[in-house]
Design a protein around this motif. Structure first.
Motif, PDB file in Angstrom:
ATOM      1  N   ASP A 159       0.825  -1.214   0.000  1.00  0.00           N
ATOM      2  CA  ASP A 159       0.000   0.000   0.000  1.00  0.00           C
ATOM      3  C   ASP A 159       0.855   1.259   0.000  1.00  0.00           C
ATOM      4  O   ASP A 159       0.463   2.278  -0.572  1.00  0.00           O
ATOM      5  N   LEU A 160       2.001   1.171   0.658  1.00  0.00           N
ATOM      6  CA  LEU A 160       2.889   2.324   0.817  1.00  0.00           C
ATOM      7  C   LEU A 160       4.313   1.923   0.470  1.00  0.00           C
ATOM      8  O   LEU A 160       4.804   0.895   0.938  1.00  0.00           O
ATOM      9  N   LEU A 161       4.980   2.746  -0.328  1.00  0.00           N
ATOM     10  CA  LEU A 161       6.383   2.536  -0.649  1.00  0.00           C
ATOM     11  C   LEU A 161       7.197   3.707  -0.105  1.00  0.00           C
ATOM     12  O   LEU A 161       6.872   4.869  -0.380  1.00  0.00           O
ATOM     13  N   PHE A 162       8.245   3.395   0.654  1.00  0.00           N
ATOM     14  CA  PHE A 162       9.222   4.379   1.111  1.00  0.00           C
ATOM     15  C   PHE A 162      10.487   4.127   0.292  1.00  0.00           C
ATOM     16  O   PHE A 162      11.168   3.119   0.507  1.00  0.00           O
ATOM     17  N   LEU A 163      10.822   5.024  -0.621  1.00  0.00           N
ATOM     18  CA  LEU A 163      11.903   4.781  -1.569  1.00  0.00           C
ATOM     19  C   LEU A 163      13.001   5.825  -1.421  1.00  0.00           C
ATOM     20  O   LEU A 163      12.723   7.028  -1.323  1.00  0.00           O
ATOM     21  N   GLN A 164      14.250   5.352  -1.412  1.00  0.00           N
ATOM     22  CA  GLN A 164      15.397   6.243  -1.314  1.00  0.00           C
ATOM     23  C   GLN A 164      16.234   6.136  -2.596  1.00  0.00           C
ATOM     24  O   GLN A 164      16.158   5.158  -3.319  1.00  0.00           O
ATOM     25  N   GLU A 165      17.079   7.169  -2.798  1.00  0.00           N
ATOM     26  CA  GLU A 165      17.906   7.292  -4.005  1.00  0.00           C
ATOM     27  C   GLU A 165      17.052   7.195  -5.270  1.00  0.00           C
ATOM     28  O   GLU A 165      17.369   6.482  -6.219  1.00  0.00           O
ATOM     29  N   MET A 166      15.976   7.939  -5.257  1.00  0.00           N
ATOM     30  CA  MET A 166      15.097   8.065  -6.418  1.00  0.00           C
ATOM     31  C   MET A 166      15.637   9.169  -7.315  1.00  0.00           C
ATOM     32  O   MET A 166      15.785  10.317  -6.874  1.00  0.00           O
ATOM     33  N   GLN A 167      15.936   8.844  -8.554  1.00  0.00           N
ATOM     34  CA  GLN A 167      16.470   9.834  -9.482  1.00  0.00           C
ATOM     35  C   GLN A 167      15.348  10.741  -9.967  1.00  0.00           C
ATOM     36  O   GLN A 167      14.416  10.294 -10.622  1.00  0.00           O
ATOM     37  N   GLY A 168      15.450  12.021  -9.636  1.00  0.00           N
ATOM     38  CA  GLY A 168      14.442  12.963 -10.113  1.00  0.00           C
ATOM     39  C   GLY A 168      14.705  13.400 -11.537  1.00  0.00           C
ATOM     40  O   GLY A 168      13.790  13.530 -12.347  1.00  0.00           O
ATOM     41  N   GLU A 169      15.980  13.615 -11.845  1.00  0.00           N
ATOM     42  CA  GLU A 169      16.366  14.047 -13.189  1.00  0.00           C
ATOM     43  C   GLU A 169      17.851  13.764 -13.380  1.00  0.00           C
ATOM     44  O   GLU A 169      18.642  13.857 -12.436  1.00  0.00           O
ATOM     45  N   HIS A 170      18.216  13.364 -14.609  1.00  0.00           N
ATOM     46  CA  HIS A 170      19.635  13.177 -14.940  1.00  0.00           C
ATOM     47  C   HIS A 170      19.791  13.345 -16.449  1.00  0.00           C
ATOM     48  O   HIS A 170      19.411  12.474 -17.228  1.00  0.00           O
ATOM     49  N   SER A 171      20.340  14.463 -16.850  1.00  0.00           N
ATOM     50  CA  SER A 171      20.390  14.806 -18.277  1.00  0.00           C
ATOM     51  C   SER A 171      21.256  13.838 -19.075  1.00  0.00           C
ATOM     52  O   SER A 171      20.931  13.506 -20.227  1.00  0.00           O
ATOM     53  N   GLN A 172      22.354  13.359 -18.503  1.00  0.00           N
ATOM     54  CA  GLN A 172      23.228  12.448 -19.236  1.00  0.00           C
ATOM     55  C   GLN A 172      22.613  11.060 -19.380  1.00  0.00           C
ATOM     56  O   GLN A 172      22.666  10.457 -20.456  1.00  0.00           O
ATOM     57  N   HIS A 173      22.044  10.543 -18.301  1.00  0.00           N
ATOM     58  CA  HIS A 173      21.393   9.236 -18.395  1.00  0.00           C
ATOM     59  C   HIS A 173      20.229   9.270 -19.381  1.00  0.00           C
ATOM     60  O   HIS A 173      19.981   8.286 -20.091  1.00  0.00           O
ATOM     61  N   LYS A 174      19.519  10.365 -19.411  1.00  0.00           N
ATOM     62  CA  LYS A 174      18.383  10.468 -20.322  1.00  0.00           C
ATOM     63  C   LYS A 174      18.813  10.307 -21.772  1.00  0.00           C
ATOM     64  O   LYS A 174      18.091   9.735 -22.601  1.00  0.00           O
ATOM     65  N   LYS A 175      20.008  10.774 -22.100  1.00  0.00           N
ATOM     66  CA  LYS A 175      20.518  10.671 -23.474  1.00  0.00           C
ATOM     67  C   LYS A 175      21.211   9.339 -23.750  1.00  0.00           C
ATOM     68  O   LYS A 175      21.174   8.842 -24.882  1.00  0.00           O
ATOM     69  N   ASN A 176      21.821   8.745 -22.722  1.00  0.00           N
ATOM     70  CA  ASN A 176      22.730   7.624 -22.967  1.00  0.00           C
ATOM     71  C   ASN A 176      22.235   6.269 -22.503  1.00  0.00           C
ATOM     72  O   ASN A 176      22.789   5.241 -22.915  1.00  0.00           O
ATOM     73  N   VAL A 177      21.219   6.210 -21.636  1.00  0.00           N
ATOM     74  CA  VAL A 177      20.778   4.944 -21.065  1.00  0.00           C
ATOM     75  C   VAL A 177      19.538   4.447 -21.798  1.00  0.00           C
ATOM     76  O   VAL A 177      18.538   5.168 -21.914  1.00  0.00           O
ATOM     77  N   ASP A 178      19.621   3.219 -22.305  1.00  0.00           N
ATOM     78  CA  ASP A 178      18.469   2.618 -22.970  1.00  0.00           C
ATOM     79  C   ASP A 178      17.319   2.448 -21.983  1.00  0.00           C
ATOM     80  O   ASP A 178      17.520   2.113 -20.808  1.00  0.00           O
ATOM     81  N   ASP A 179      16.108   2.663 -22.458  1.00  0.00           N
ATOM     82  CA  ASP A 179      14.883   2.486 -21.667  1.00  0.00           C
ATOM     83  C   ASP A 179      14.736   3.498 -20.536  1.00  0.00           C
ATOM     84  O   ASP A 179      13.940   3.288 -19.612  1.00  0.00           O
ATOM     85  N   TRP A 180      15.513   4.593 -20.586  1.00  0.00           N
ATOM     86  CA  TRP A 180      15.314   5.642 -19.582  1.00  0.00           C
ATOM     87  C   TRP A 180      13.918   6.227 -19.753  1.00  0.00           C
ATOM     88  O   TRP A 180      13.526   6.587 -20.870  1.00  0.00           O
ATOM     89  N   PRO A 181      13.122   6.328 -18.699  1.00  0.00           N
ATOM     90  CA  PRO A 181      11.743   6.803 -18.867  1.00  0.00           C
ATOM     91  C   PRO A 181      11.679   8.269 -19.305  1.00  0.00           C
ATOM     92  O   PRO A 181      12.592   9.057 -19.032  1.00  0.00           O
ATOM     93  N   ASP A 182      10.593   8.614 -19.960  1.00  0.00           N
ATOM     94  CA  ASP A 182      10.403   9.973 -20.452  1.00  0.00           C
ATOM     95  C   ASP A 182      10.012  10.939 -19.339  1.00  0.00           C
ATOM     96  O   ASP A 182      10.009  12.152 -19.550  1.00  0.00           O
ATOM     97  N   TYR A 183       9.656  10.416 -18.177  1.00  0.00           N
ATOM     98  CA  TYR A 183       9.287  11.250 -17.042  1.00  0.00           C
ATOM     99  C   TYR A 183      10.067  10.771 -15.824  1.00  0.00           C
ATOM    100  O   TYR A 183      10.867   9.843 -15.923  1.00  0.00           O
ATOM    101  N   SER A 184       9.854  11.393 -14.691  1.00  0.00           N
ATOM    102  CA  SER A 184      10.676  11.103 -13.520  1.00  0.00           C
ATOM    103  C   SER A 184      10.499   9.654 -13.066  1.00  0.00           C
ATOM    104  O   SER A 184       9.478   9.014 -13.330  1.00  0.00           O
ATOM    105  N   GLN A 185      11.519   9.154 -12.344  1.00  0.00           N
ATOM    106  CA  GLN A 185      11.425   7.802 -11.822  1.00  0.00           C
ATOM    107  C   GLN A 185      10.251   7.648 -10.854  1.00  0.00           C
ATOM    108  O   GLN A 185       9.626   6.589 -10.797  1.00  0.00           O
ATOM    109  N   THR A 186       9.950   8.687 -10.099  1.00  0.00           N
ATOM    110  CA  THR A 186       8.807   8.628  -9.187  1.00  0.00           C
ATOM    111  C   THR A 186       7.518   8.386  -9.950  1.00  0.00           C
ATOM    112  O   THR A 186       6.722   7.504  -9.604  1.00  0.00           O
ATOM    113  N   GLU A 187       7.295   9.153 -11.007  1.00  0.00           N
ATOM    114  CA  GLU A 187       6.087   8.974 -11.816  1.00  0.00           C
ATOM    115  C   GLU A 187       6.082   7.620 -12.505  1.00  0.00           C
ATOM    116  O   GLU A 187       5.039   6.956 -12.602  1.00  0.00           O
ATOM    117  N   PHE A 188       7.235   7.192 -12.996  1.00  0.00           N
ATOM    118  CA  PHE A 188       7.334   5.907 -13.680  1.00  0.00           C
ATOM    119  C   PHE A 188       6.923   4.763 -12.760  1.00  0.00           C
ATOM    120  O   PHE A 188       6.131   3.880 -13.138  1.00  0.00           O
TER     121      PHE A 188
END
Length: 250
Positions: free
Chosen positions: A39-68
């Motif tokens: 019912d509840l998730l407590f998550l740490q080290e959640m990436q909010g934004e990373h410009s380099q990973h967004k360009k270079n990592v396959d399957d990087w989501p189009d929106y934040s990891q929290t939303e994903f």
């Protein structure tokens, strides 16, 4: 699940990468989290934004990891940024199946180069008279830092959480020696759920062969039903931490 029970999980997701940072495993993490039906998730080290990973990592989501991750079944969520750098930022997040009445991110960083925060939220469950207060934390690596952060947490709970309100404080405490345990117990009357149900803290780091008790779920005003470390497949091949799962009766 029985009526008036709350299932929670705390997990350091390592910014969506596996233990040696060689594979991006956020999609597998989402599948594993969905299967827990928490019912509840407590998550740490959640990436909010990373410009380099967004360009270079396959399957990087189009929106934040929290939303994903939230799209897996948690319509209510909050993200608290606590580390900022040139490429982006990361922090703590709470994902909930129940409405969030309120949330606030509180800076607990003694040093500008070691940003930390605690994310305090309040949820309302149907049929439950009192709101449930929830705090997601990721404490620092040094004892001095953790003691200061524990003091801020105690002050926050004293000033913002009614003594009779159900309360859960969960996350990565980095307190493998248990030096802040007594303060939580004596000052806040908090108990740790794995210790209550098993007589010791769960070893959660590193995930592939856990030896250090880093991740914990503290509580008051609820009754623990069960708590377990999720150390089997697929968890041991995802983040560098193993998650903790607990069920409470309100």
């Amino acid at each position: 699940m029985s009526e008036n029970q709350l299932r929670v999980l705390t997990y350091n997701i390592h910014k969506g990468f596996n233990i040696n940072n060689r594979r991006f495993v956020l999609h597998q993490i989402r599948d594993a989290l969905i299967n827990t039906d928490a019912d509840l998730l407590f998550l740490q080290e959640m990436q909010g934004e990373h410009s380099q990973h967004k360009k270079n990592v396959d399957d990087w989501p189009d929106y934040s990891q929290t939303e994903f991750l939230a799209h897996g079944g948690w319509p209510n969520y909050a993200y608290g940024q606590n580390a900022t750098y040139s490429a982006g930022h990361h922090g703590n997040a709470i994902l909930s199946k129940y409405p969030l009445e309120f949330w606030e991110n509180i800076n607990v960083s003694p040093y500008p180069w070691a940003s930390r925060s605690l994310l305090h939220g309040v949820i309302r469950m149907p049929g439950i008279e009192k709101s449930v207060h929830i705090v997601c934390i990721h404490f620092g690596l040094t004892g001095t830092e953790r003691r200061r952060q524990a003091e801020i947490l105690c002050n926050r709970i004293d000033s913002h959480v009614p003594p009779d309100a159900p309360l859960i404080v969960a996350g990565d405490f980095n307190d493998w020696l248990g030096l802040i345990e007594r303060r939580f117990h004596d000052h806040l009357q908090l108990k740790e759920v794995f210790q209550t149900t098993h007589g010791k803290h769960a070893r959660t780091f590193p995930a592939w062969m856990p030896v250090l008790p880093m991740d914990r779920i503290y509580y008051r005003g609820l009754d623990p039903v069960v708590c377990k470390r999720l150390g089997q497949h697929p968890w041991r091949s995802l983040s560098d931490h193993a998650p903790l799962s607990a069920t409470f009766q309100l």
